[in-house]
Design an enzyme around this catalytic site. Structure first.
Site, mmCIF file in Angstrom:
data_model
loop_
_atom_site.group_PDB
_atom_site.id
_atom_site.type_symbol
_atom_site.label_atom_id
_atom_site.label_comp_id
_atom_site.label_asym_id
_atom_site.label_seq_id
_atom_site.Cartn_x
_atom_site.Cartn_y
_atom_site.Cartn_z
ATOM 1 N N GLU A 31 -11.610 -0.867 4.157
ATOM 2 C CA GLU A 31 -10.497 -1.499 3.445
ATOM 3 C C GLU A 31 -10.352 -2.945 3.907
ATOM 4 O OE1 GLU A 31 -6.573 -1.383 5.033
ATOM 5 O OE2 GLU A 31 -6.978 0.561 5.992
ATOM 6 N N LYS A 165 -0.283 7.126 10.219
ATOM 7 C CA LYS A 165 0.393 6.168 11.098
ATOM 8 C C LYS A 165 1.613 6.834 11.720
ATOM 9 C CE LYS A 165 -1.142 2.000 8.689
ATOM 10 N NZ LYS A 165 -1.850 2.570 7.531
#
Length: 308
Positions: A31, A165
């Site tokens: 990414e 996360k």
């Protein structure tokens, strides 16, 4: 089944990626939001180069994905990577606005969801990232749930990460993934990791101990005609982790600060990561870089195993 890229779509393959596709070499997608929104220059370009080098050392080819002036790039040349690392006013694009960035000839960095879309349509089966998005804490009121989870359910790419996360609600994130039929495999551990920390306190739905086993699992899924991706959670190396109990203190402080400053939408995650960086005196960023490099290594090993 993933639709092929239309020949009318503006798309550019780097020389390295184009050569790899021609000879059938293993590819690993990367990414670009971690470059544009994850850390400042020049640390971001140093990290990007390091990750690409690690993938090459494992026998695979890196393909960093981004939209540059309306063209979807699968793999970036050295100069393009440098320009992206220095760029400002870069869109953060997901499924909802990937086509917008292309249509409006904007420059956009791809999130997990957008990178998965581009990778699948370019025939890339493995993607390495830091951590996926998920269900935000307080989502029962805000309904703030990342598009990453829906993309994992619909797009057939193996995503290697260090877990969701830790600023997110990890139990709810895993529940959504289970509901959507996304297999969650933790590498060499029975416990699902929490990004900066090896432990989340939650047992992993599945566990496998080799890249070959992960590749075989995905192959059997494809043989059964099961759509969608696979999430591979790769715990951060022990030497680089920040203990879960310590991280929770920093996360709670960052969340309180975000609420006080009325931060919402796509701005939430960058704000929280920046605040945690300050609270940890930069240690969170060092751990972030270590886990991304660790994920790149495993992703490359899986990509090689898929080709064998």
């Amino acid at each position: 089944m993933t639709k092929p890229i239309s020949p009318l779509l503006p798309i550019a393959y780097s020389k390295e990626v184009s050569s790899a596709k021609q000879r059938g070499a293993p590819l690993v997608a990367l990414e670009s939001t971690i470059i544009t929104h994850g850390m400042p220059y020049p640390g971001n370009i140093e990290m990007a180069r390091s990750v690409e080098t690690i993938i090459r050392e494992q026998g695979a080819v890196p393909a960093t994905i981004a939209v540059i002036h309306g063209t979807l790039h699968i793999g970036l040349e050295a100069g393009e990577l440098e320009q992206l690392a220095k760029a400002t006013e870069v869109m953060k694009v997901s499924r909802a606005d990937l086509a917008f960035a292309i249509a409006e000839r904007r420059t956009g960095a791809t999130t997990v969801a957008a990178t998965m879309i581009a990778a699948a349509r370019a025939g890339i089966r493995v993607f390495a990232t830091g951590g996926i998005g998920g269900v935000h804490r307080g989502a029962e009121e805000s309904f703030d749930i990342s598009a990453d989870l829906e993309e994992l359910a619909r797009t057939g790419v193996i995503v290697v990460c260090a877990g969701a996360k830790a600023i997110l609600d990890i139990p709810k994130t895993l529940e959504v993934l289970e509901t959507r039929g996304v297999p969650v495999v933790t590498y060499e551990s029975e416990e699902f990791p929490a990004f900066w920390s090896r432990s989340s306190g939650i047992r992993s739905p599945l566990a496998l101990n080799s890249p070959a086993a992960i590749a075989n699992f995905q192959t059997v899924r494809e043989q059964l005609g099961i759509d969608g991706g696979m999430l591979v959670a790769n715990p951060v190396p022990e030497a680089d982790e920040i203990a879960r109990e310590e991280m929770e203190i920093y996360i709670e402080r960052a969340l309180d600060s975000a609420e006080r400053d009325e931060i919402t939408g796509k701005a939430v995650t960058p704000y929280l990561l920046s605040t945690i960086f300050d609270l940890t005196d930069g240690q969170s960023l060092k751990t972030n870089i270590a886990l991304v490099e660790n994920n790149a290594r495993l992703a490359a090993e899986i990509a090689v195993a898929l080709g064998e």
